[in-house]
Design an enzyme around this catalytic site. Structure first.
Site, PDB file in Angstrom:
ATOM      1  N   HIS A 131       0.809  -1.216   0.000  1.00  0.00           N
ATOM      2  CA  HIS A 131       0.000   0.000   0.000  1.00  0.00           C
ATOM      3  C   HIS A 131       0.848   1.273   0.000  1.00  0.00           C
ATOM      4  O   HIS A 131       0.308   2.361  -0.189  1.00  0.00           O
ATOM      5  CB  HIS A 131      -0.923   0.003   1.226  1.00  0.00           C
ATOM      6  CG  HIS A 131      -1.903   1.136   1.235  1.00  0.00           C
ATOM      7  ND1 HIS A 131      -2.880   1.284   0.278  1.00  0.00           N
ATOM      8  CD2 HIS A 131      -2.039   2.195   2.064  1.00  0.00           C
ATOM      9  CE1 HIS A 131      -3.586   2.377   0.529  1.00  0.00           C
ATOM     10  NE2 HIS A 131      -3.092   2.943   1.606  1.00  0.00           N
ATOM     11  N   CYS A 132       2.155   1.174   0.177  1.00  0.00           N
ATOM     12  CA  CYS A 132       2.965   2.381   0.344  1.00  0.00           C
ATOM     13  C   CYS A 132       3.778   2.768  -0.887  1.00  0.00           C
ATOM     14  O   CYS A 132       3.557   3.813  -1.489  1.00  0.00           O
ATOM     15  CB  CYS A 132       3.915   2.202   1.541  1.00  0.00           C
ATOM     16  SG  CYS A 132       3.067   2.166   3.130  1.00  0.00           S
ATOM     17  N   ILE A 133       4.739   1.938  -1.259  1.00  0.00           N
ATOM     18  CA  ILE A 133       5.729   2.348  -2.254  1.00  0.00           C
ATOM     19  C   ILE A 133       5.132   2.650  -3.627  1.00  0.00           C
ATOM     20  O   ILE A 133       5.551   3.608  -4.275  1.00  0.00           O
ATOM     21  CB  ILE A 133       6.862   1.303  -2.358  1.00  0.00           C
ATOM     22  CG1 ILE A 133       7.522   1.130  -0.986  1.00  0.00           C
ATOM     23  CG2 ILE A 133       7.912   1.742  -3.363  1.00  0.00           C
ATOM     24  CD1 ILE A 133       8.571   0.061  -0.952  1.00  0.00           C
ATOM     25  N   ASP A 155       2.603   6.168  -2.456  1.00  0.00           N
ATOM     26  CA  ASP A 155       3.028   7.355  -1.721  1.00  0.00           C
ATOM     27  C   ASP A 155       3.756   8.402  -2.566  1.00  0.00           C
ATOM     28  O   ASP A 155       3.520   9.603  -2.403  1.00  0.00           O
ATOM     29  CB  ASP A 155       3.905   6.952  -0.534  1.00  0.00           C
ATOM     30  CG  ASP A 155       3.144   6.125   0.487  1.00  0.00           C
ATOM     31  OD1 ASP A 155       1.930   5.919   0.281  1.00  0.00           O
ATOM     32  OD2 ASP A 155       3.750   5.682   1.469  1.00  0.00           O
TER      33      ASP A 155
END
Length: 442
Positions: A278-280, A283
């Protein structure tokens, strides 16, 4: 309100936190909220977990963990301290500290989507009261806490920094990491005011081993983006180097391992079929979007994102060439995908490059199947749908395929059996290179 009254509100809340009388409300019982609930309950707090999914609430109240690296026994332990899950958001008023851990995805045009955050604030703002702390942990663009959350608090008739406290502390969860967990990962914290930061520091210091205070909520928001942008850019560089090395007939894994022997100035990042979680993958685009407000074009960040997003297509093209060399077309070919989680030994498929590879293969008319010991059936997802279940990995099922693509290198896989029985094996993770064997890689 006098200074003495303001200080009394702050001191009362800090005392409730330090004495473990404070109740913590955590909104969003997922990969961030559940570990945080466990850490908070283990620290001695009574925790109220909020979610809109009734199935998830029933599961948690029955102490059944939906996350592989969080044992159900951990939920049983914090239940002894009063842990409960609920969909009744009117109970926000019972909480001394409220922590928001909801998703912040991108929309179809890769613009930030804060709808989960704003819908949360719509639900809870009418129940906010004097003497509470509100913390946002969801990843977002610098300025969100001040520009989006603060107006809700003010509309509720509360004054941030005086009778209400507002902070941002980005989640740093790494599912399946055996070396670090919620309690041991340092926590960055920024407050809207100094008083906000002091209250936030009191809360998080009671839960985690180290708090790293910064000057503002925006600084904390930017810190989270920098952490993941650095990884995205470095992985993007390795993915591009992989393509170049492959064109030159060179083994990029050999080259990275050799470069990593340098005792200074080099950090080894490895290529793969893309980036997930869900981040890299998400974001960096929060910052590129916000930067446009200042007339800036973050070309470096966007280029890394483009390279990483192109890797599933590179893998499929590699498969097309390998099959063609064997006189086989991709359309109608039997292809087995090994691993659909975004990284090894977890069940999380969010933004997994495996899923994007599978979608491309489906578009080509491939007879597709997958095997993943951590994902027995393809989960319900907002933007991806497959009516598939994981198949058992046996010599027979491997031999029946035209090609096998190793996309996630789960340690549960028997790599010897895979190599022995797969008619064509595409290794996107360099597993066999690390084992001293050379097989076709992507």
């Amino acid at each position: 309100m006098s200074i003495q009254e303001i200080l009394a509100i702050e001191k009362t809340l800090i005392n409730r936190i330090e004495s473990r009388q404070a109740k913590i409300g955590i909104i969003g019982m997922g990969y961030v909220g559940i570990p945080l609930a466990v850490a908070s309950g283990t620290a001695g707090f009574s925790v109220l977990g909020f979610d809109i999914l009734e199935d998830r609430i029933a599961q948690l109240n029955a102490c059944q963990s939906p996350i592989g690296h969080i044992p159900s026994g951990a939920l049983e332990e914090i239940q002894k301290n009063g842990f409960e899950a609920t969909s009744d958001f009117s109970r926000i008023g019972d909480c001394d500290a409220i922590i928001i851990c909801v998703p912040t995805p991108l929309d179809k045009t890769r613009e930030p989507d804060l709808s989960f955050v704003t819908s949360t604030m719509d639900m809870i703002s009418k129940f906010l009261r004097e003497g509470q702390l509100l913390a946002l942990e969801s990843t977002t663009w610098p300025g969100t806490t001040n520009e989006v959350l603060k107006p809700y608090v003010e509309k509720a008739g509360l004054t941030v920094g005086k009778d209400f406290f507002l902070v941002y502390s980005p989640e740093r969860e790494d599912p399946g990491n055996a070396h670090f967990n919620t309690q041991t990962i340092p926590k960055v914290l920024g407050g809207d005011t100094r008083a906000c930061r002091d209250v936030g520091e009191a809360l998080y210091s009671a839960i985690v081993s180290k708090v790293v205070p910064v000057s503002s909520t925006a600084a904390a928001e930017m810190t989270k983006l920098l952490e993941n942008i650095q990884r995205s850019v470095n992985i993007g560089l390795m993915n591009e180097m992989k393509i170049v090395a492959n064109a030159m007939g060179l083994d990029i894994f050999e080259i990275i391992d050799a470069a990593a022997t340098k005792p200074f100035g080099f950090t080894a990042y490895y290529p793969g079929p893309g980036i997930g979680g869900h981040c890299i993958p998400i974001d960096p685009f929060y910052l590129t979007w916000k930067a446009r407000e200042y007339g800036l074009h973050t070309r470096f960040i966007e280029l890394a994102g483009e390279i990483n997003a192109s890797m599933p297509s590179y893998v499929v093209n590699k498969l097309v060439r390998a099959l063609s060399e064997r006189g086989k077309a991709l359309k109608g070919a039997k292809v087995l995908v090994l691993g659909i989680a975004y990284k090894r030994d977890i069940e999380d498929v969010r933004e997994s490059p495996s899923v994007f590879v599978m979608e491309l293969l489906r578009d080509w008319g491939v007879d597709l199947s997958y095997s993943d010991p951590h994902v027995p059936a393809f989960p319900v997802m907002r933007e991806h749908k497959f009516d598939l279940e994981s198949i058992e990995l046996t010599p027979e099922t491997l031999a029946q395929q035209d090609a096998v693509i190793l996309l996630t290198d789960h340690t549960d896989f028997d790599f010897e059996v895979i190599a022995k029985h797969a008619p064509l094996l595409i290794d996107t993770r360099g597993v066999y290179r690390r084992r001293g064997k050379i097989v076709p890689t992507a």
